[in-house]
Scaffold this motif. Structure first.
Motif, PDB file in Angstrom:
ATOM      1  N   GLU A   1       1.027  -0.945  -0.025  1.00 32.58           N
ATOM      2  CA  GLU A   1      -0.211  -0.172   0.138  1.00 32.58           C
ATOM      3  C   GLU A   1       0.584   1.066  -0.542  1.00 32.58           C
ATOM      4  OE1 GLU A   1      -4.189   0.010   2.033  1.00 32.58           O
ATOM      5  OE2 GLU A   1      -2.035  -1.463   3.496  1.00 32.58           O
TER       6      GLU A   1
ATOM      7  N   ASN B   1      -4.776   8.408   6.574  1.00 25.11           N
ATOM      8  CA  ASN B   1      -6.219   9.114   6.021  1.00 25.11           C
ATOM      9  C   ASN B   1      -7.291   7.867   5.146  1.00 25.11           C
ATOM     10  OD1 ASN B   1      -7.076  11.766   7.862  1.00 25.11           O
ATOM     11  ND2 ASN B   1      -5.728  12.005   6.101  1.00 25.11           N
ATOM     12  N   THR B   2      -6.026   6.797   4.436  1.00 22.98           N
ATOM     13  CA  THR B   2      -6.903   6.564   3.517  1.00 22.98           C
ATOM     14  C   THR B   2      -6.774   4.852   3.897  1.00 22.98           C
ATOM     15  OG1 THR B   2      -5.286   6.271   1.208  1.00 22.98           O
ATOM     16  CG2 THR B   2      -6.746   7.657   1.235  1.00 22.98           C
ATOM     17  N   SER B   3      -5.601   4.318   4.290  1.00 20.18           N
ATOM     18  CA  SER B   3      -5.409   3.159   5.199  1.00 20.18           C
ATOM     19  C   SER B   3      -4.708   3.422   6.220  1.00 20.18           C
ATOM     20  CB  SER B   3      -3.845   3.176   4.307  1.00 20.18           C
ATOM     21  OG  SER B   3      -2.581   2.089   4.897  1.00 20.18           O
TER      22      SER B   3
ATOM     23  N   ALA C   1      -1.751  10.526   3.459  1.00 19.25           N
ATOM     24  CA  ALA C   1      -2.369   9.492   2.684  1.00 19.25           C
ATOM     25  C   ALA C   1      -3.159   8.748   3.047  1.00 19.25           C
ATOM     26  CB  ALA C   1      -1.801   9.259   0.964  1.00 19.25           C
TER      27      ALA C   1
END
Length: 622
Positions: free
Chosen positions: A399, A428-430, A425
């Protein structure tokens, strides 16, 4: 005087003692002839006194345990007549009137007879009950010692079986352990995995190790249908006894080359009997163990056969575990190789990478390297480490790596801004945990000069090794770990750092497993890394990585290396005819061979990006 106050005559008293004594008493004259026997003696030897009177004590009664006669000169009882010294013992037998021998505990002493030569008196007890108890105790102790020895052997074999995943080495050690405790020689044959193929991986003999070693190697193909002992063991789960007729003593010719190969063991090493036990688990039979006895060694008992069968089952389970681990290791290795990327070889810049998994984990983890060509002509170099050493860590690593690639490609901006956007990132997304990363750009015109422009998010600093062996740490650009600033809203940042790269120098990116371990502090590891990198500064970049790993000998943690070798100044510049350096026979990529370098089309398995753009769009150095 008795209880009534009357005095007993000595002769009456002695007669009473003689008659009622709870031990057998036999008196003999100077020639050994019986002159008296008390009732207890009559009872013990099952003979009436009148029958014994006048007959020689030794000839009539003294026997071996089996009833056979004993020469008179060896009789310890009669020896009292010769030397007058008392004697005693517990290992003699007397012959009863019914023909049965009875063990006795006895004592013999001189008997003074008035006016005649001295005789002897024998006092004895039936020792059969006590002797039986002693024999039973001795048998129990012997059985206990045998059981203890076998349990110890099983424990040692079990310890060896779990000590390593190197199956041939383990089987050789097991074969040695069984000699001479359970066998005079042993042989281990295993299936290779190919139909009908069997290999003899270990032969051990306590008396002829040279011949034993010569018997190892590949065997003839296993026949599809054969009743030979080894063939039966390699196909079944029960031990197979081997008789004298099967060991080479029979005139019967071998029916197949495979059977002849097994008989050759007995012809070279000897043996009158053996047991062949399968090495098996519930899943399959992996091989067979032959244990043989030679010379005066007894044939195998049922208990010994069962013990060998148990050892075969334990060895089969160990082989099954090793096979499963090997399968998992290969799956993990394939996954890791697909997660890692091939390296672009742009212009005369040379890069090499290595990945070594943690020793105690599956071959997959959170360490990674990356390198790819950006749209503006710059080459990126990345080294990173996500927390963990398992499949989850590898997933998080993938990721983070893919986020970094996308963010780096999206805009041509300084590494510090790329790192800040990556931190946001991730947060907030992983669900990836914290990670350390060095993200760098190699910038410069074709032919040089070159500059490294980088940022460091909590990772060990890159090492610059000049061609003359001087080294220095690139300690600039340090900032917090990824996943910390945005999560805790700390507002931290990553400063950009720049460093001129001398021609023919080497830049080394690495993960902390290279310099830190349980038995070596990080400061010591970094000092060693400087010293070895300096010594290898003139080596080919592929040799540089291999030798560095060999000398550092990292233990315990994943290790990733990414090395960049700069060409001589002017190489690759417009008008320069110097050919690009060949990849060389030692070129190696930890990435799967089916993958191509990122940022360019795969041109071949051996020369990825050999014809990539030469970087004319790179911005000039400030």
């Amino acid at each position: 005087m008795n209880a009534t106050g009357r005095t007993q005559e000595p002769g009456v008293l002695l007669r009473a003692v003689f008659e009622d004594l709870g031990a057998g008493v036999i008196a003999a004259d100077a020639t050994g002839g019986v002159i008296a026997a008390n009732p207890r003696a009559e009872q013990l030897v099952a003979r009436p006194a009148p029958e014994m009177l006048g007959r020689n004590l030794h000839d009539l009664l003294h026997r071996n345990a089996d009833g056979s006669g004993i020469p008179r000169e060896r009789c310890r009882m009669l020896r009292v007549l010769a030397d007058g010294r008392p004697a005693e013992g517990s290992d003699e037998y007397l012959l009863r009137g019914d023909g049965v021998t009875v063990p006795i505990i006895w004592s013999a002493s001189r008997l003074r007879l008035a006016g005649e030569p001295d005789g002897l008196v024998l006092v004895f007890h039936d020792f059969s009950v006590r002797r039986a108890a002693e024999e039973q105790t001795a048998a129990h102790l012997a059985a206990l010692e045998t059981l203890t020895a076998r349990l110890t052997l099983v424990a040692e074999v079990s310890s060896v079986l779990i000590s390593s995943l190197d199956v041939p080495a383990v089987l050789r050690r097991v074969g040695r352990l069984l000699v001479p405790e359970l066998a005079d020689w042993t042989a281990v044959d295993v299936h290779t995995g190919q139909p009908g193929e069997v290999r003899r991986v270990a032969v051990h003999s306590g008396t002829d190790p040279v011949s034993a070693g010569e018997l190892e190697g590949s065997l003839p193909l296993l026949p599809e249908a054969s009743g030979a002992p080894l063939a039966r063991a390699l196909r079944g789960t029960r031990p197979v006894p081997v008789s004298a007729a099967d060991t080479g003593g029979s005139v019967r010719e071998p029916d197949t080359p495979f059977t002849a190969a097994h008989r050759q063991l007995f012809e070279r090493l000897g043996g009158h009997s053996a047991v062949v036990v399968p090495l098996h688990s519930r899943r399959q039979v992996y091989g067979a163990l032959t244990a043989a006895r030679t010379g005066d060694s007894p044939p195998y008992s049922e208990d010994e056969t069962m013990l060998l069968a148990d050892i075969g089952r334990r060895a089969g389970l160990a082989m099954d575990n090793a096979r499963l681990f090997d399968q998992q290791r290969h799956v993990a290795e394939a996954m890791q190789r697909h997660l890692l990327t091939p390296l672009p070889q742009v212009d005369h810049l040379r890069m090499a990478a290595r990945y070594r998994p943690a020793e105690m984990a599956a071959e997959i983890g959170g360490d990674w390297y990356d390198a790819f060509l950006l749209a503006d002509g710059a080459v990126t170099m990345v080294i990173g480490d996500v927390v963990g050493h398992d499949l989850q860590a590898a997933a998080h690593m993938a990721e983070v790596r893919n986020m970094l690639r996308a963010l780096a490609w999206d805009r041509q901006e300084p590494p510090s801004l790329v790192m800040r956007r990556l931190d946001e990132a991730m947060t907030n997304t992983s669900d990836a945990p914290m990670a350390t990363v060095v993200f760098a750009r190699v910038e410069g015109d074709e032919g040089g000069p070159w500059q490294l422009h980088w940022v460091n998010a909590g990772h060990p600093p890159p090492l610059l090794a000049a061609a003359d062996g001087r080294t220095r740490w690139l300690e600039g650009g340090h900032g917090p770990l990824l996943g910390m600033s945005a999560t805790l809203r700390l507002g931290l940042s990553w400063p950009d750092a720049r460093e001129d790269l001398p021609p023919e120098s080497t830049v080394l990116f690495y993960t902390d497993g290279l310099v830190e371990s349980r038995n070596r502090p990080v400061d010591t590891g970094m000092a060693l890394l400087c010293r070895h990198a300096a010594a290898l500064a003139r080596s080919d970049v592929e040799d540089f990585c291999d030798e560095l790993l060999e000398r550092m000998d990292p233990r315990g943690d994943d290790v990733a290396l990414l090395a960049l070798r700069l060409p001589p100044y002017g190489a690759g510049a417009p008008g320069d005819d110097t050919p690009q350096p060949a990849r060389g026979r030692r070129a190696h990529s930890p990435a799967d061979a089916s993958r191509s370098a990122p940022g360019a089309e795969a041109l071949g398995a051996d020369e990825v990006l050999a014809d990539a753009p030469r970087g004319t769009a790179r911005p000039p150095l400030p």
